[in-house]
Write an enzyme that holds these catalytic residues in place. Structure first.
Site, PDB file in Angstrom:
ATOM      1  N   TYR A 132      -5.861-111.125 -18.019  1.00  0.00           N
ATOM      2  CA  TYR A 132      -7.311-111.231 -18.196  1.00  0.00           C
ATOM      3  C   TYR A 132      -7.799-110.325 -19.318  1.00  0.00           C
ATOM      4  O   TYR A 132      -8.516-110.777 -20.221  1.00  0.00           O
ATOM      5  CB  TYR A 132      -8.040-110.892 -16.895  1.00  0.00           C
ATOM      6  CG  TYR A 132      -9.539-110.817 -17.099  1.00  0.00           C
ATOM      7  CD1 TYR A 132     -10.288-111.982 -17.243  1.00  0.00           C
ATOM      8  CD2 TYR A 132     -10.200-109.593 -17.198  1.00  0.00           C
ATOM      9  CE1 TYR A 132     -11.654-111.929 -17.470  1.00  0.00           C
ATOM     10  CE2 TYR A 132     -11.565-109.536 -17.421  1.00  0.00           C
ATOM     11  CZ  TYR A 132     -12.283-110.698 -17.555  1.00  0.00           C
ATOM     12  OH  TYR A 132     -13.631-110.640 -17.795  1.00  0.00           O
TER      13      TYR A 132
ATOM     14  N   SER B 147     -15.978-108.952 -22.870  1.00  0.00           N
ATOM     15  CA  SER B 147     -16.018-108.030 -21.733  1.00  0.00           C
ATOM     16  C   SER B 147     -15.697-106.632 -22.245  1.00  0.00           C
ATOM     17  O   SER B 147     -14.998-106.485 -23.253  1.00  0.00           O
ATOM     18  CB  SER B 147     -14.987-108.443 -20.683  1.00  0.00           C
ATOM     19  OG  SER B 147     -14.878-107.469 -19.658  1.00  0.00           O
TER      20      SER B 147
END
Length: 263
Positions: A152, A139
């Site tokens: 996260y 990501s």
């Protein structure tokens, strides 16, 4: 013989679109996810009548779930030509005062532990054969401190570092590794992470089909990594390369702070 690809987290979103990319390019598939939607995803991808698709329902947050996926790979009798280690989830909120420990540990189990576990099972077989392609879904969050998504973002930083290190280790083996780095994408990620009331959760997002196509193309071209999605997302990725971490942490606060959608 038809090539064979394994995709985790394939019941919806980027994972499903990655599976569709592989199917459209002639691969047979083994799809894995924890929810029963994986059966419908497999059925949808079988409709062209050319692609063989196996669905495995397994909770990748558990050791047993990962082993179930690898057992299904072995039972297929097929060599894995490509694997997309895509399964992941997030949780939003203040780490110290809001989120639940079990949720945070589940994020680590899915994003980090299962990725390492399944890679450890599949990669030795690829290296022994001298061929294979591996796509890790990281990501652009991996490039910045995740204010209100602390675990996260940290988990994706691990995945990004892990992917790049394994790629370097496998140089000359015939096995390639690519990291896919999406930005905010139109999936159920933000709803599941309890982030509907955040600016990023409520804002415009990239098409998962575009993200998957760019990731698939990067994998086929043996690229080290690709920031995938819209021009805006690619610009964010470029900006992350030059901004100091303190500034990136503050920018992330503005996107991910609970209630920020109304500000």
């Amino acid at each position: 013989m038809t090539e064979f690809a394994v995709i985790t987290g394939a019941s919806s979103g980027i994972g499903y679109e990655l599976a569709r990319q592989f199917a459209e390019h002639g691969y047979d598939l083994l799809l894995a996810a924890e929810d029963d939607a994986i059966e419908q995803a497999a059925a949808d991808l079988r409709r062209d009548g050319r692609t063989q698709v196996t669905a495995v329902r397994a909770d990748l947050a558990t050791y047993e779930g990962v082993e179930r996926v690898y057992a299904a790979i072995r039972e297929s009798g097929r060599d894995v030509d490509a694997i997309a280690l895509n399964a992941g989830r997030g949780i939003g909120g203040d780490f110290t005062r809001d989120t639940d420990l079990a949720d945070e540990l589940n994020v680590i189990d899915v994003n980090v532990t299962s990725t390492v576990h399944l890679a450890k099972r599949v990669l030795p077989d690829m290296v022994a054969r001298g061929a294979g392609q591996v796509l890790f879904t990281s990501s652009i969050a991996s490039t910045m401190p995740g204010t209100f998504q602390a675990v996260y973002n940290a988990s994706k930083s691990f995945v990004q570092s892990f992917a790049e290190a394994v790629r370097a280790e496998l140089k000359g083996t015939g096995v390639s590794v690519t990291a896919l780095m999406p930005g905010p994408t139109d999936t159920n990620f933000f709803h599941r992470a309890d982030m509907d009331d955040t600016r990023v959760g409520a804002g415009k997002k990239d098409d998962p089909a575009v993200v998957a196509r760019q990731g698939f193309e990067a994998l086929m071209k043996d690229k080290e990594k690709v920031v995938a999605g819209s021009v805006k997302t690619k610009a964010q990725g470029a900006m992350s390369n030059v901004l100091p971490d303190r500034a990136k942490a503050e920018l992330h606060r503005r996107m991910a702070e609970p209630g920020s959608a109304e500000k």
